[in-house]
Write a protein that holds these residues in place. Structure first.
Motif, PDB file in Angstrom:
ATOM      1  N   UNK A 122      30.931  33.214  45.814  1.00  0.00           N
ATOM      2  CA  UNK A 122      31.785  32.371  44.970  1.00  0.00           C
ATOM      3  C   UNK A 122      33.174  32.987  44.828  1.00  0.00           C
ATOM      4  N   UNK A 123      33.190  34.291  44.536  1.00  0.00           N
ATOM      5  CA  UNK A 123      34.454  34.988  44.298  1.00  0.00           C
ATOM      6  C   UNK A 123      35.347  34.964  45.535  1.00  0.00           C
ATOM      7  N   UNK A 124      34.750  35.090  46.711  1.00  0.00           N
ATOM      8  CA  UNK A 124      35.537  35.143  47.953  1.00  0.00           C
ATOM      9  C   UNK A 124      35.647  33.775  48.634  1.00  0.00           C
ATOM     10  N   UNK A 125      35.160  32.725  47.981  1.00  0.00           N
ATOM     11  CA  UNK A 125      35.190  31.395  48.601  1.00  0.00           C
ATOM     12  C   UNK A 125      36.617  30.957  48.918  1.00  0.00           C
ATOM     13  N   UNK A 135      42.625  40.880  44.362  1.00  0.00           N
ATOM     14  CA  UNK A 135      41.583  40.298  45.220  1.00  0.00           C
ATOM     15  C   UNK A 135      40.890  41.320  46.115  1.00  0.00           C
ATOM     16  N   UNK A 136      41.628  42.382  46.485  1.00  0.00           N
ATOM     17  CA  UNK A 136      41.029  43.403  47.335  1.00  0.00           C
ATOM     18  C   UNK A 136      39.949  44.207  46.602  1.00  0.00           C
ATOM     19  N   UNK A 137      39.968  44.146  45.267  1.00  0.00           N
ATOM     20  CA  UNK A 137      39.006  44.906  44.478  1.00  0.00           C
ATOM     21  C   UNK A 137      37.815  44.053  44.033  1.00  0.00           C
ATOM     22  N   UNK A 138      37.829  42.763  44.325  1.00  0.00           N
ATOM     23  CA  UNK A 138      36.803  41.857  43.806  1.00  0.00           C
ATOM     24  C   UNK A 138      35.394  42.265  44.225  1.00  0.00           C
ATOM     25  N   UNK A 139      35.180  42.471  45.508  1.00  0.00           N
ATOM     26  CA  UNK A 139      33.845  42.826  45.988  1.00  0.00           C
ATOM     27  C   UNK A 139      33.408  44.192  45.460  1.00  0.00           C
TER      28      UNK A 139
END
Length: 313
Positions: free
Chosen positions: A197-200, A57-61
């Motif tokens: 959306x990804x960080x929702x 999750x830390x790499x998503x953005x």
């Protein structure tokens, strides 16, 4: 000499006025173009979140930013200038390139529909075998980004070609400004929304903390619970948009189908919303049929052109 200088200044002033007049039309052209590519934009937005599923999750953005950066580079450095050059030297080629892209969208849409409804044991076995592959997180991220960029390149090609077809009769200055404005605006809008959306989930979880009031915590829990279903629905919408847009691009290039769609819309002109819905449904179904035909042709081609060693294996 003075009169010559004044004449030159008059010519420059006239050129500036013409350029300014053409630039005044840019917002309208951008809005018109954005509306035409809305289906592709929806599909791009719906497809992209899957590329970060299962990653840190830390790499998503960071991953979304990498894809967005390459998307802008492709549009601004390669696809935009390519559209302008083709429009100047070989404008007759653009409709055919659009139709090829439309056929690809129909094929991809059909593959998605097929994967949704296909529950064969063969597919399950392939999935299980794929799950056993050993790959590092870094390699997986690189693979995902590469796959996302390839998909985005095809969708971006369609966006820029449609954008050019909207302004191909405008002055060159307007064409350039509209193409690059559309490229940047759409990329920022798509990947900005994808990032939300990804960080929702993270946003929803943060809202459930005790430091917030009951209403905020309730909204946060609602966001967390609704996101899986929302992503599924978004995927369906993206698939439908892909089929609809692909079929419409092809229908627009074939007079018989184009006139038939127009006649269908005209027959329901008293109820505009119904006319739009019927048109979208007909095009989406047509996209499924065309995609199925393309899939069969590809399968047949693979069988016919297999290497001798592959045939005997």
């Amino acid at each position: 000499m003075a009169s010559g200088l004044l004449a030159l200044l008059d010519d420059v002033a006239a050129l500036v006025k013409v350029s300014a007049a053409s630039l005044d039309d840019v917002p309208t052209q951008v809005a018109k173009t954005t509306g035409k590519v809305s289906g592709i934009v929806i599909d791009d937005t719906a497809v992209t979140p899957k590329y970060v599923v299962g990653l840190d999750p830390k790499r998503e953005l960071s991953i979304i930013f990498q894809i967005a950066k390459k998307s802008i580079i492709n549009k601004v450095i390669f696809l935009g200038p390519a559209a302008l050059l083709l429009g100047y030297f070989a404008p007759a080629v653009i409709p055919y390139l659009l139709m090829v892209g439309g056929a690809y969208l129909c094929f991809e849409g059909y593959e998605k529909v097929h994967s949704i409804f296909s529950k064969s044991a063969h597919g399950t076995e392939e999935q299980s075998a794929g799950d056993m592959d050993v790959i590092t997180p870094e390699e997986l991220e690189k693979k995902r980004v590469g796959s996302a960029v390839r998909t985005d390149f095809i969708l971006s090609s369609e966006i820029m070609a449609i954008a050019y077809s909207t302004v191909n009769e405008s002055p060159l200055v307007t064409q350039i400004v509209v193409l690059f404005t559309v490229a940047i605006f759409i990329t920022v809008a798509v990947y900005g929304f994808v990032a939300i959306i990804v960080k929702a989930d993270d946003i929803g979880i943060h809202m459930t903390k005790e430091k917030f009031g009951p209403t905020t915590r309730k909204i946060g829990r609602g966001i967390v619970k609704s996101m899986p279903g929302f992503l599924v629905i978004l995927g369906y919408v993206g698939t439908a948009a892909m089929l609809w847009v692909g079929a419409e691009i092809i229908a627009h290039g074939i007079p018989f189908f184009h006139h038939s769609i127009e006649a269908l819309e005209h027959s329901l002109s008293n109820i505009p919303f119904l006319a739009w819905v019927v048109k979208v449904v007909v095009l989406a179904l047509g996209g499924v049929v065309l995609g199925a035909v393309i899939a069969q042709v590809i399968t047949l081609g693979k069988k016919l052109f297999k290497r001798p060693a592959e045939k005997t294996a």
